[in-house]
Write a protein that holds these residues in place. Structure first.
Motif, PDB file in Angstrom:
ATOM      1  N   ILE A  19     -13.854  50.555 -38.135  1.00 14.89           N
ATOM      2  CA  ILE A  19     -13.722  51.410 -36.948  1.00 14.89           C
ATOM      3  C   ILE A  19     -12.257  51.752 -36.723  1.00 14.89           C
ATOM      4  CG2 ILE A  19     -13.972  51.492 -34.423  1.00 14.89           C
ATOM      5  CD1 ILE A  19     -16.521  49.727 -34.842  1.00 14.89           C
ATOM      6  N   GLU A  20     -11.384  50.750 -36.800  1.00 18.76           N
ATOM      7  CA  GLU A  20      -9.942  50.968 -36.625  1.00 18.76           C
ATOM      8  C   GLU A  20      -9.407  51.934 -37.681  1.00 18.76           C
ATOM      9  OE1 GLU A  20      -8.242  47.059 -36.707  1.00 18.76           O
ATOM     10  OE2 GLU A  20      -9.147  46.511 -34.775  1.00 18.76           O
ATOM     11  N   HIS A  21      -9.859  51.788 -38.910  1.00 18.71           N
ATOM     12  CA  HIS A  21      -9.410  52.658 -39.989  1.00 18.71           C
ATOM     13  C   HIS A  21      -9.787  54.119 -39.708  1.00 18.71           C
ATOM     14  CE1 HIS A  21      -8.465  53.947 -44.080  1.00 18.71           C
ATOM     15  NE2 HIS A  21      -9.599  54.628 -44.023  1.00 18.71           N
ATOM     16  N   ILE A  22     -11.020  54.337 -39.285  1.00 16.60           N
ATOM     17  CA  ILE A  22     -11.473  55.701 -38.998  1.00 16.60           C
ATOM     18  C   ILE A  22     -10.710  56.270 -37.797  1.00 16.60           C
ATOM     19  CG2 ILE A  22     -13.447  57.120 -38.276  1.00 16.60           C
ATOM     20  CD1 ILE A  22     -15.218  55.179 -39.922  1.00 16.60           C
ATOM     21  N   GLU A  23     -10.444  55.439 -36.802  1.00 12.10           N
ATOM     22  CA  GLU A  23      -9.692  55.895 -35.631  1.00 12.10           C
ATOM     23  C   GLU A  23      -8.286  56.353 -36.045  1.00 12.10           C
ATOM     24  OE1 GLU A  23     -11.558  53.228 -31.978  1.00 12.10           O
ATOM     25  OE2 GLU A  23      -9.885  52.409 -33.134  1.00 12.10           O
ATOM     26  N   LYS A  24      -7.639  55.587 -36.906  1.00 10.80           N
ATOM     27  CA  LYS A  24      -6.288  55.937 -37.365  1.00 10.80           C
ATOM     28  C   LYS A  24      -6.287  57.185 -38.224  1.00 10.80           C
ATOM     29  CE  LYS A  24      -4.489  51.244 -37.277  1.00 10.80           C
ATOM     30  NZ  LYS A  24      -4.036  50.101 -38.087  1.00 10.80           N
ATOM     31  N   LYS A  25      -7.352  57.342 -39.001  1.00  8.66           N
ATOM     32  CA  LYS A  25      -7.462  58.487 -39.909  1.00  8.66           C
ATOM     33  C   LYS A  25      -7.568  59.796 -39.144  1.00  8.66           C
ATOM     34  CE  LYS A  25     -11.141  59.378 -42.630  1.00  8.66           C
ATOM     35  NZ  LYS A  25     -12.136  59.187 -43.685  1.00  8.66           N
ATOM     36  N   ILE A  80     -22.388  62.921 -34.305  1.00  9.88           N
ATOM     37  CA  ILE A  80     -21.941  62.148 -33.141  1.00  9.88           C
ATOM     38  C   ILE A  80     -20.534  61.625 -33.374  1.00  9.88           C
ATOM     39  CG2 ILE A  80     -24.278  61.512 -32.389  1.00  9.88           C
ATOM     40  CD1 ILE A  80     -23.942  58.815 -33.762  1.00  9.88           C
ATOM     41  N   SER A  81     -19.918  61.140 -32.307  1.00  9.20           N
ATOM     42  CA  SER A  81     -18.560  60.611 -32.366  1.00  9.20           C
ATOM     43  C   SER A  81     -18.552  59.210 -32.983  1.00  9.20           C
ATOM     44  CB  SER A  81     -17.978  60.525 -30.952  1.00  9.20           C
ATOM     45  OG  SER A  81     -18.668  59.525 -30.204  1.00  9.20           O
ATOM     46  N   LEU A  82     -17.358  58.744 -33.294  1.00  7.62           N
ATOM     47  CA  LEU A  82     -17.205  57.383 -33.818  1.00  7.62           C
ATOM     48  C   LEU A  82     -17.724  56.361 -32.817  1.00  7.62           C
ATOM     49  CD1 LEU A  82     -16.206  55.293 -35.838  1.00  7.62           C
ATOM     50  CD2 LEU A  82     -13.916  55.542 -34.853  1.00  7.62           C
TER      51      LEU A  82
END
Length: 67
Positions: A60-66, A27-29
């Motif tokens: 969550i922000e870290h994974i989005e940026k990654k 699934i998505s983040l």
């Protein structure tokens, strides 16, 4: 998974947990975040304290940026 209510969980903990959920369920983040809000936090964002909730948001922000 047992969670100690008296300690703040780290960004790294939540990054690992979110990635595990995303990979296991394919699934998505966004969906993983919703899943964790419902099942881990039981619909109560500050269930484990404000600092833990903040660490979850940072993960969550870290994974989005990654990417």
């Amino acid at each position: 998974m047992t969670v100690n209510h008296s300690s703040t969980l780290s960004v790294e903990y939540f990054i690992s947990y979110l990635e595990l959920v995303m990979n296991a369920k394919q699934i998505s983040l966004k969906e993983a975040s919703q899943y964790m809000n419902e099942h881990f936090f039981k619909g109560i964002p500050n269930l484990y304290g404000e600092n833990t909730a903040l660490q979850f948001k940072k993960a969550i922000e870290h994974i989005e940026k990654k990417g």
